[in-house]
Design a protein around this motif. Structure first.
Motif, PDB file in Angstrom:
ATOM      1  N   SER A 145     -39.191  36.408  93.877  1.00  0.00           N
ATOM      2  CA  SER A 145     -38.816  35.152  94.059  1.00  0.00           C
ATOM      3  C   SER A 145     -39.558  34.161  93.117  1.00  0.00           C
ATOM      4  CB  SER A 145     -39.221  34.662  95.708  1.00  0.00           C
ATOM      5  OG  SER A 145     -40.676  34.854  95.748  1.00  0.00           O
ATOM      6  N   VAL A 148     -37.537  34.654  89.870  1.00  0.00           N
ATOM      7  CA  VAL A 148     -36.176  33.948  90.217  1.00  0.00           C
ATOM      8  C   VAL A 148     -36.279  32.420  90.124  1.00  0.00           C
ATOM      9  CG1 VAL A 148     -33.992  33.481  91.444  1.00  0.00           C
ATOM     10  CG2 VAL A 148     -35.098  35.786  90.949  1.00  0.00           C
ATOM     11  N   SER A 149     -37.625  31.867  90.585  1.00  0.00           N
ATOM     12  CA  SER A 149     -37.620  30.638  90.703  1.00  0.00           C
ATOM     13  C   SER A 149     -37.925  29.943  89.230  1.00  0.00           C
ATOM     14  CB  SER A 149     -38.883  30.096  91.581  1.00  0.00           C
ATOM     15  OG  SER A 149     -40.132  30.878  90.833  1.00  0.00           O
ATOM     16  N   LEU A 152     -34.023  28.986  88.710  1.00  0.00           N
ATOM     17  CA  LEU A 152     -33.266  28.341  89.896  1.00  0.00           C
ATOM     18  C   LEU A 152     -34.297  27.161  90.510  1.00  0.00           C
ATOM     19  CD1 LEU A 152     -31.429  31.069  91.620  1.00  0.00           C
ATOM     20  CD2 LEU A 152     -30.634  29.748  89.724  1.00  0.00           C
ATOM     21  N   TRP A 155     -37.676  26.061  94.871  1.00  0.00           N
ATOM     22  CA  TRP A 155     -37.466  26.427  96.228  1.00  0.00           C
ATOM     23  C   TRP A 155     -37.333  27.846  96.696  1.00  0.00           C
ATOM     24  CZ3 TRP A 155     -32.811  28.548  96.716  1.00  0.00           C
ATOM     25  CH2 TRP A 155     -31.914  28.807  95.753  1.00  0.00           C
ATOM     26  N   VAL A 156     -36.971  28.419  95.523  1.00  0.00           N
ATOM     27  CA  VAL A 156     -36.583  29.963  95.847  1.00  0.00           C
ATOM     28  C   VAL A 156     -37.911  30.658  96.351  1.00  0.00           C
ATOM     29  CG1 VAL A 156     -36.014  32.337  94.756  1.00  0.00           C
ATOM     30  CG2 VAL A 156     -35.141  30.023  93.835  1.00  0.00           C
ATOM     31  N   ILE A 159     -38.181  32.020  99.790  1.00  0.00           N
ATOM     32  CA  ILE A 159     -38.153  33.354 100.468  1.00  0.00           C
ATOM     33  C   ILE A 159     -39.201  34.381 100.446  1.00  0.00           C
ATOM     34  CG2 ILE A 159     -36.639  35.322  99.728  1.00  0.00           C
ATOM     35  CD1 ILE A 159     -34.435  33.508  98.654  1.00  0.00           C
ATOM     36  N   GLN A 193     -32.626  40.440 101.160  1.00  0.00           N
ATOM     37  CA  GLN A 193     -33.394  39.554 100.205  1.00  0.00           C
ATOM     38  C   GLN A 193     -33.949  40.361  98.671  1.00  0.00           C
ATOM     39  OE1 GLN A 193     -34.051  36.431 101.441  1.00  0.00           O
ATOM     40  NE2 GLN A 193     -32.736  37.502 103.253  1.00  0.00           N
ATOM     41  N   LEU A 197     -32.039  39.027  95.374  1.00  0.00           N
ATOM     42  CA  LEU A 197     -33.081  38.434  94.122  1.00  0.00           C
ATOM     43  C   LEU A 197     -32.884  39.370  92.928  1.00  0.00           C
ATOM     44  CD1 LEU A 197     -36.225  37.534  96.415  1.00  0.00           C
ATOM     45  CD2 LEU A 197     -34.868  35.863  95.210  1.00  0.00           C
ATOM     46  N   ASP A 210     -25.646  32.741  90.494  1.00  0.00           N
ATOM     47  CA  ASP A 210     -26.861  33.211  90.920  1.00  0.00           C
ATOM     48  C   ASP A 210     -27.331  32.287  92.151  1.00  0.00           C
ATOM     49  OD1 ASP A 210     -27.310  35.394  89.201  1.00  0.00           O
ATOM     50  OD2 ASP A 210     -28.274  33.971  87.807  1.00  0.00           O
ATOM     51  N   VAL A 214     -28.543  33.352  95.973  1.00  0.00           N
ATOM     52  CA  VAL A 214     -29.932  33.330  96.558  1.00  0.00           C
ATOM     53  C   VAL A 214     -30.117  32.300  97.647  1.00  0.00           C
ATOM     54  CG1 VAL A 214     -32.369  32.133  95.887  1.00  0.00           C
ATOM     55  CG2 VAL A 214     -31.045  33.537  94.270  1.00  0.00           C
ATOM     56  N   LEU A 218     -31.536  33.038 101.288  1.00  0.00           N
ATOM     57  CA  LEU A 218     -32.328  32.016 102.010  1.00  0.00           C
ATOM     58  C   LEU A 218     -31.912  31.572 103.373  1.00  0.00           C
ATOM     59  CD1 LEU A 218     -34.904  30.337 102.066  1.00  0.00           C
ATOM     60  CD2 LEU A 218     -33.890  28.646 100.784  1.00  0.00           C
TER      61      LEU A 218
END
Length: 267
Positions: A145, A148-149, A152, A155-156, A159, A193, A197, A210, A214, A218
């Motif tokens: 997470s 990936v955050s 994106l 907020w990711v 997770i 999850q 991810l 993506d 995600v 979530l």
């Protein structure tokens, strides 16, 4: 018998030490392959040290006669997660080796379905093994997470943080620690999850794809945690009601006995 227990404990500790050594070897291989920087090295070494220390303490407390084949699989997964953690930390300093990161993550996720089967088939299922497996899963999701955050948005991180928030909340509300009934839906959502991810981190889809993947992960996680918390709340209220009813019945019985004794005394 005491000597035998000491010898077995020593073997168990040796296996954890070997695991830490293999973790360092993996970091060395990654370092030579991609020229890993200080952030990756320090993070990887910190993960190896923390895993060895926590696992050694847990083993010393539970004193199993052997480490067990299922725990060996989970330890292998933990080593891979340590490699992924180092790569994610290194990605903040240089371009991440996406193929290598995805490969290590994919193997760790595949092995997630192996250790449980090994434990059941060999009859070596333990509370420690289940907790070890859970913690490795949770930390991998947290690390993914974080990765990936960066693409994106922050907020990711919800997770990866959700399970740790739940654990922290359980310290304040002990009723959250009650055992939950088995649920295939819960297991499916947990497996989703890592897959979602990983897909988002592989950079195979456009941004919108993506984002959708995600958000699906979530949303399903919020639903799963919400359902479990609601069940635990209802269970707590039911338990409290049953305890109150039992106390009231006891008080009624005591009062009836007191009346009978009083009547006998009067006669």
């Amino acid at each position: 018998m005491a000597l035998n227990n000491t010898y077995e404990a020593r073997l168990v500790q040796q296996e954890t030490a070997v695991g830490a050594g293999v973790q360092i070897l993996l970091l060395a291989l990654l370092g030579s392959a991609i020229g890993m920087g200080p952030a990756g090295w320090l993070t990887g070494l910190a993960f190896a040290t923390a895993t060895w220390a926590v696992l050694s303490r847990a083993l010393h407390r539970t004193r199993p006669r052997s480490f067990g084949p299922a725990n060996r699989v989970t330890l292998g997964r933990a080593i891979l997660v340590g490699g992924v953690t180092a790569l994610v930390a290194d990605s903040f300093e240089s371009s991440p080796p996406v193929t290598l990161l995805v490969g290590l993550t994919a193997v760790a996720l595949i092995l997630d379905g192996v250790d449980g089967k090994v434990a059941r088939r060999t009859g070596t299922s333990t509370a420690l093994g289940a907790r070890f497996d859970m913690e490795v899963d949770a930390f991998l999701i947290l690390v993914l997470s974080v990765y990936v955050s960066t693409r994106l948005g922050p907020w990711v991180l919800l997770i990866g943080a959700m399970r740790y928030v739940f654990v922290a909340a359980a310290k304040l509300a002990p009723w959250l620690n009650a055992p939950l009934p088995p649920s295939m839906a819960r297991k499916t959502v947990a497996a989703m999850q890592g897959i979602c991810l990983l897909l988002a981190g592989a950079d195979l889809l456009p941004y919108a794809g993506d984002l959708a993947v995600v958000l699906l992960a979530l949303g399903s996680l919020v639903w799963s945690f919400g359902r479990d918390v609601a069940w635990l709340w209802r269970n707590e209220r039911r338990t409290a009601a049953e305890a109150a009813a039992g106390a009231e019945e006891t008080d009624t019985t005591v009062a009836a006995l007191e009346r009978e004794l009083l009547e006998l005394a009067v006669r």
